[in-house]
Design a protein around this motif. Structure first.
Motif, mmCIF file in Angstrom:
data_model
loop_
_atom_site.group_PDB
_atom_site.id
_atom_site.type_symbol
_atom_site.label_atom_id
_atom_site.label_comp_id
_atom_site.label_asym_id
_atom_site.label_seq_id
_atom_site.Cartn_x
_atom_site.Cartn_y
_atom_site.Cartn_z
ATOM 1 N N ARG A 196 -1.694 2.653 12.593
ATOM 2 C CA ARG A 196 -1.123 3.352 11.402
ATOM 3 C C ARG A 196 0.396 2.830 11.223
ATOM 4 O O ARG A 196 1.128 2.827 12.093
ATOM 5 N N PRO A 197 0.586 2.093 9.895
ATOM 6 C CA PRO A 197 1.877 1.550 9.758
ATOM 7 C C PRO A 197 2.756 2.766 9.329
ATOM 8 O O PRO A 197 2.587 3.690 8.931
ATOM 9 N N ARG A 198 4.042 2.223 9.570
ATOM 10 C CA ARG A 198 5.170 3.112 9.076
ATOM 11 C C ARG A 198 6.317 2.507 8.537
ATOM 12 O O ARG A 198 6.504 1.244 9.171
ATOM 13 N N VAL A 199 6.730 2.942 7.417
ATOM 14 C CA VAL A 199 7.691 2.015 6.660
ATOM 15 C C VAL A 199 8.930 1.829 7.471
ATOM 16 O O VAL A 199 9.372 2.982 8.138
ATOM 17 N N GLY A 200 9.500 0.791 7.391
ATOM 18 C CA GLY A 200 10.783 0.402 8.144
ATOM 19 C C GLY A 200 10.574 -0.077 9.728
ATOM 20 O O GLY A 200 11.213 -0.658 10.155
ATOM 21 N N PHE A 201 9.303 0.095 9.951
ATOM 22 C CA PHE A 201 8.795 -0.598 11.273
ATOM 23 C C PHE A 201 7.833 -1.682 10.992
ATOM 24 O O PHE A 201 7.941 -2.816 11.135
ATOM 25 N N GLU A 202 6.587 -1.357 10.236
ATOM 26 C CA GLU A 202 5.744 -2.530 10.005
ATOM 27 C C GLU A 202 6.139 -3.066 8.543
ATOM 28 O O GLU A 202 5.306 -3.962 8.272
ATOM 29 N N THR A 203 6.903 -2.743 8.012
ATOM 30 C CA THR A 203 7.340 -3.293 6.734
ATOM 31 C C THR A 203 8.861 -3.859 6.548
ATOM 32 O O THR A 203 9.648 -3.515 7.545
ATOM 33 N N ASP A 204 9.049 -4.960 5.969
ATOM 34 C CA ASP A 204 10.102 -5.460 5.589
ATOM 35 C C ASP A 204 10.409 -5.557 4.107
ATOM 36 O O ASP A 204 9.668 -4.942 3.216
ATOM 37 N N HIS A 205 11.362 -6.267 3.650
ATOM 38 C CA HIS A 205 11.567 -6.289 2.252
ATOM 39 C C HIS A 205 10.615 -7.054 1.307
ATOM 40 O O HIS A 205 10.624 -6.847 0.090
ATOM 41 N N ARG A 206 9.743 -7.563 1.842
ATOM 42 C CA ARG A 206 8.532 -8.280 1.149
ATOM 43 C C ARG A 206 7.238 -7.873 1.400
ATOM 44 O O ARG A 206 6.011 -8.450 0.922
ATOM 45 N N THR A 207 7.021 -6.645 2.250
ATOM 46 C CA THR A 207 5.572 -6.429 2.437
ATOM 47 C C THR A 207 4.802 -5.507 1.315
ATOM 48 O O THR A 207 5.427 -4.970 0.519
ATOM 49 N N ILE A 208 3.696 -6.161 1.136
ATOM 50 C CA ILE A 208 2.800 -5.496 0.116
ATOM 51 C C ILE A 208 1.784 -4.727 0.801
ATOM 52 O O ILE A 208 1.313 -4.877 2.018
ATOM 53 N N PRO A 209 1.225 -3.773 0.231
ATOM 54 C CA PRO A 209 0.147 -2.679 0.758
ATOM 55 C C PRO A 209 -0.885 -3.541 1.634
ATOM 56 O O PRO A 209 -1.516 -2.823 2.590
ATOM 57 N N HIS A 210 -1.556 -4.693 1.007
ATOM 58 C CA HIS A 210 -2.616 -5.231 1.647
ATOM 59 C C HIS A 210 -2.289 -5.628 2.809
ATOM 60 O O HIS A 210 -3.405 -5.622 3.856
ATOM 61 N N GLU A 211 -1.196 -6.216 3.281
ATOM 62 C CA GLU A 211 -0.957 -6.657 4.505
ATOM 63 C C GLU A 211 -1.010 -5.593 5.652
ATOM 64 O O GLU A 211 -1.284 -5.969 6.817
ATOM 65 N N LEU A 212 -0.908 -4.382 5.310
ATOM 66 C CA LEU A 212 -0.904 -3.267 6.301
ATOM 67 C C LEU A 212 -2.127 -2.480 6.404
ATOM 68 O O LEU A 212 -2.209 -1.349 7.171
ATOM 69 N N GLY A 213 -3.325 -2.746 5.669
ATOM 70 C CA GLY A 213 -4.400 -2.011 5.495
ATOM 71 C C GLY A 213 -4.141 -0.785 4.626
ATOM 72 O O GLY A 213 -5.192 0.409 5.022
#
Length: 321
Positions: A196-213
């Motif tokens: 399960r992804p979490r903003v600020g951990f699995e994301t950076d400034h260019r993350t889009i939703p498809h990358e994280l499921g």
């Protein structure tokens, strides 16, 4: 906001983004096993709490969020994102409507930025947005828990368990009645296990939703326009995301876990090889040993052995290439 439950026996304060609650209460693996068995609770009172009231609340949020919420049934849990104009993830919200109010919890200290955006989009809609972090605390009961929610608590029920929105003044009494407490490290280990992804951990400034499921769970592909929808639709219909989330089984002989941002490379290329991604969250799991989530380039072979820093890692795809 510092939790009063840091005064419980054995409490060790968490650091970084989760500062304000306990990392653990003296036995990380015991706490994980308790949660996995449906016992105890997790103090998440450092998370931001935002409410939206007013008769237009659902139709208004429907225009802003990635999720279809215009017909959200009372007491049905959902999650949603707010994207930038370019489709990059800015906020993740975990919502429930009680029939009169939409309750949501968000990352610690992110509620001010979220509220500022929501306020800027009110226009003539009959809605009121409020920061309830000061008087409402979030606690989590794991899946399988038979504990009863206190009267007056708003409950958000998911396959992972129940999130309770409690009056902050009742937090210590709740802990006394529903222990044992488990720390945020135990909760995070089970989150990593669950991919399960979490903003600020699995994301950076260019993350889009498809990358994280997050397509399908937090992003509804058949709803109307919202900010960033063009990117979501284009990638879904015409292409593939540039990166993908993977689950890593880490070499258990290493003493230290690779931290957030640790470079990920092909094991065949060694420690000086080209960086292909980075570790997002790592944890010690009571059954699986050291594990992690990582974001890697889409074209990394799914069967390739990887290095997370100096640590050997076997990958499992979370998002297919």
């Amino acid at each position: 906001m510092k939790s009063p439950l840091l005064s419980l026996p054995g409490a060790v304060p968490a650091e970084g983004r989760d500062e304000g609650v306990a990392a653990h209460y003296g036995d990380l693996f015991r706490e994980q096993r308790a949660l996995a068995d449906g016992n105890g609770f997790v103090d998440l009172s450092h998370r931001g709490i935002v409410t939206v009231t007013g008769e237009d609340r659902l139709s208004w949020l429907h225009l802003l969020l990635t999720q279809h919420v215009s017909d959200l049934a009372p007491h049905r849990a959902t999650e949603a994102l707010i994207l930038s104009a370019n489709g990059h993830i800015e906020h993740a919200m975990y919502l429930v409507d009680d029939g009169a109010t939409v309750w949501m919890h968000v990352e610690p200290d992110s509620q001010d930025a979220l509220i500022a955006y929501l306020e800027s989009m009110k226009f003539f809609y009959r809605v009121e947005v409020a920061d309830r972090t000061g008087d409402i605390a979030l606690v989590h009961l794991p899946a399988g828990s038979i504990a009863e929610a206190p009267d007056g608590a708003t409950v958000r029920e998911t396959p992972q368990g129940r999130d309770l929105f409690l009056p902050r003044a009742d937090l210590e009494a709740f802990a006394a009645a529903h222990g044992p407490a488990a720390g945020i490290l135990a909760y995070e280990a089970l989150r990593v296990e669950g991919h399960r992804p979490r903003v600020g951990f699995e994301t950076d400034h260019r993350t889009i939703p498809h990358e994280l499921g997050w397509i399908g769970t937090a992003v509804h592909l058949q709803k109307g326009c919202y900010r960033g929808q063009e990117t979501v639709a284009r990638v879904h219909n015409l292409g593939k995301p540039p990166r993908r989330l993977v689950f890593l089984h880490l070499d258990g002989s290493e003493v230290h876990l690779p931290g957030h941002g640790t470079p990920v490379r092909l094991a065949a290329d060694g420690g000086e090889g080209r960086q292909l991604g980075f570790v997002t969250t790592s944890a010690r799991h009571h059954e699986l040993g050291p594990i992690a989530l990582a974001l890697v380039k889409r074209n990394v072979p799914v069967d390739a052995e990887l290095l997370a820093g100096d640590t050997a890692a076997a990958q499992e795809p979370v998002v297919e290439p």
